[in-house]
Scaffold this active site. Structure first.
Site, PDB file in Angstrom:
ATOM      1  N   PHE A   1       0.857  -1.191   0.000  1.00 35.68           N
ATOM      2  CA  PHE A   1       0.000   0.000   0.000  1.00 35.68           C
ATOM      3  C   PHE A   1       0.887   1.232   0.000  1.00 35.68           C
ATOM      4  CE2 PHE A   1      -2.268   3.487   2.042  1.00 35.68           C
ATOM      5  CZ  PHE A   1      -3.419   3.535   1.262  1.00 35.68           C
TER       6      PHE A   1
ATOM      7  N   ASP B   1       9.554   2.332   1.618  1.00 35.61           N
ATOM      8  CA  ASP B   1       8.388   3.075   2.080  1.00 35.61           C
ATOM      9  C   ASP B   1       8.238   2.819   3.583  1.00 35.61           C
ATOM     10  OD1 ASP B   1       5.905   4.054   2.778  1.00 35.61           O
ATOM     11  OD2 ASP B   1       4.927   3.428   0.930  1.00 35.61           O
TER      12      ASP B   1
ATOM     13  N   LYS C   1       3.194   9.708   8.722  1.00 35.30           N
ATOM     14  CA  LYS C   1       2.482   9.197   9.889  1.00 35.30           C
ATOM     15  C   LYS C   1       3.076   9.719  11.201  1.00 35.30           C
ATOM     16  CE  LYS C   1       0.171   5.235   7.779  1.00 35.30           C
ATOM     17  NZ  LYS C   1      -1.207   5.704   7.937  1.00 35.30           N
TER      18      LYS C   1
END
Length: 425
Positions: free
Chosen positions: A137, A238, A267
């Site tokens: 993702f 990532d 995040k």
């Protein structure tokens, strides 16, 4: 004010495409706890999807943000820059797991960081193709969707994706895909679909997030580094979900013996405030011309101030060690249930980035039904959990690393009771 009343208003007001895991509307939060608009308390094992590793409203983050609010809130760094942006870049460059001279750019979201990493890779290499992995993702923007290895719900109905993006199998031995299988598939990809000389980069999550919390095997990451070096490709890690002490190290790539060329972060970088970054080798990051990178809100001074506090907290409160301790407690409790809960197929994850995977006890096939039932039962008891995985049969645990010991014990008791209750139904 009632949750149900707000939910009805939401249905009539907010686009249906904004999915919601719960109908619990937050009123306030502190560290690992959330109180809803009806006054009910919940233990938060989601952290806003790994955003508040340092807990909701950590006093030092709040103090840093308040101090910045008293000075200025926005100038656009590309117009009137500020020293705190430069200093945070220096700090990330110092801890990022690449060797040599490094550079950083700040943006606002994880998807934006991924987009910029691809831009940088293409610019620096002069190549266009990118390889990502099934189950990965990387965001909901068009390039993010193209890279993401899951159709539902992320790609369905949105038309053609950007071209020159190819997917390879992610090695998950639990589901019959070994490292050898994944490497063989990459070799077939190079023979059948894309000349490796056209590939700018391979992008991979060191631990798949939405895909099911599967950790990249060490020998696979080593092999990817070798493939990239052999063909002149870049390796992009990532770390949007894995970064900032979540895996028991500052970054998940710190668990590997090889380094990426570029790395995306977001995040928990700013403890609840929107901030993302790309850090990489200087010669790559400096390839785009001035103006080719950036954005109006990129590197918000509020987010920058919060991020400085987050890095201080991780160091001062030894959160990497704390993550390892908490993850060990969680996995030990789950392991103690194996004999009584045959639905447990796997328990995994580095640091405090952990997951439990459930199969049907009779068929041994992935059971999204059992998994969701555990989530709902836990919510009834006051524990917020998230599911994930291509089959929807994984519960991922992302509680704040600052969770209090007594609250952690309470959460583990609720988790065990919820699993046993669903098993008994």
């Amino acid at each position: 004010m009632k949750n149900a009343e707000i939910s009805q208003r939401k249905t009539q007001t907010i686009a249906r495409g904004v999915g919601m895991t719960t109908q619990v509307y937050a009123d306030r939060a502190e560290n690992s706890e959330i109180w809803d608009v009806e006054g009910r308390r919940y233990i938060d094992f989601s952290s806003g999807i790994a955003v508040v590793n340092t807990g909701h409203r950590h006093p030092r983050v709040i103090e840093a943000v308040k101090a910045q609010l008293d000075r200025f809130t926005h100038t656009c760094h590309q117009v009137v820059p500020y020293e705190s942006y430069v200093r945070l870049g220096e700090r990330l460059n110092a801890i990022a797991p690449m060797k040599g001279d490094k550079r950083t750019v700040f943006v606002t979201t994880g998807a934006e960081a991924v987009e910029n990493a691809i831009k940088i890779a293409r610019n620096a290499t002069g190549r266009q193709a990118v390889i990502a992995f099934a189950g990965g993702f990387h965001g909901r923007t068009f390039m993010g969707m193209a890279l993401t290895g899951k159709v539902q719900p992320y790609k369905a109905g949105f038309g053609a994706m950007p071209g020159d993006v190819f997917h390879a199998p992610f090695p998950v031995p639990l589901h019959g895909v070994t490292v050898a299988d994944a490497l063989a598939a990459l070799d077939r990809l190079f023979k059948a679909d894309v000349d490796p000389a056209r590939v700018a980069a391979i992008i991979i999550e060191p631990v798949q997030g939405e895909g099911g919390f599967y950790e990249v095997p060490r020998d696979f990451m080593t092999a990817l580094r070798k493939i990239c070096d052999q063909h002149g490709m870049l390796l992009i890690a990532d770390e949007v979900q894995t970064g900032f002490a979540r895996t028991g190290r500052m970054f998940a790539m710190d668990h590997h013996d090889v380094a990426p060329d570029l790395m995306t972060m977001a995040k928990s970088l700013a403890g609840g405030f929107p901030l993302a970054a790309v850090t990489g080798r200087a010669e790559l990051m400096d390839a785009p011309n001035p103006g080719g990178l950036g954005g109006t809100y990129g590197g918000s001074p509020i987010g920058i101030a919060a991020a400085h506090a987050v890095l201080d907290i991780i160091e001062d409160e030894n959160l990497c060690d704390r993550a390892n301790q908490l993850g060990a407690r969680l996995k030990q409790r789950l392991e103690s249930l194996r004999d009584d809960v045959p639905e447990i197929a796997d328990i995994r994850g580095p640091g405090f980035m952990n997951a439990v995977e459930f199969n049907d006890a009779k068929t041994r096939m992935p059971s999204a039904e059992f998994t969701n039932a555990v989530r709902l039962k836990a919510l009834e008891k006051g524990l917020i959990l998230l599911t994930c995985g291509v089959h929807g049969n994984v519960i991922r645990f992302l509680a704040p690393i600052t969770i209090q010991d007594e609250v952690m014990t309470e959460a583990l008791d609720i988790l065990e009771a919820s699993i046993r209750d669903v098993r008994a139904e």
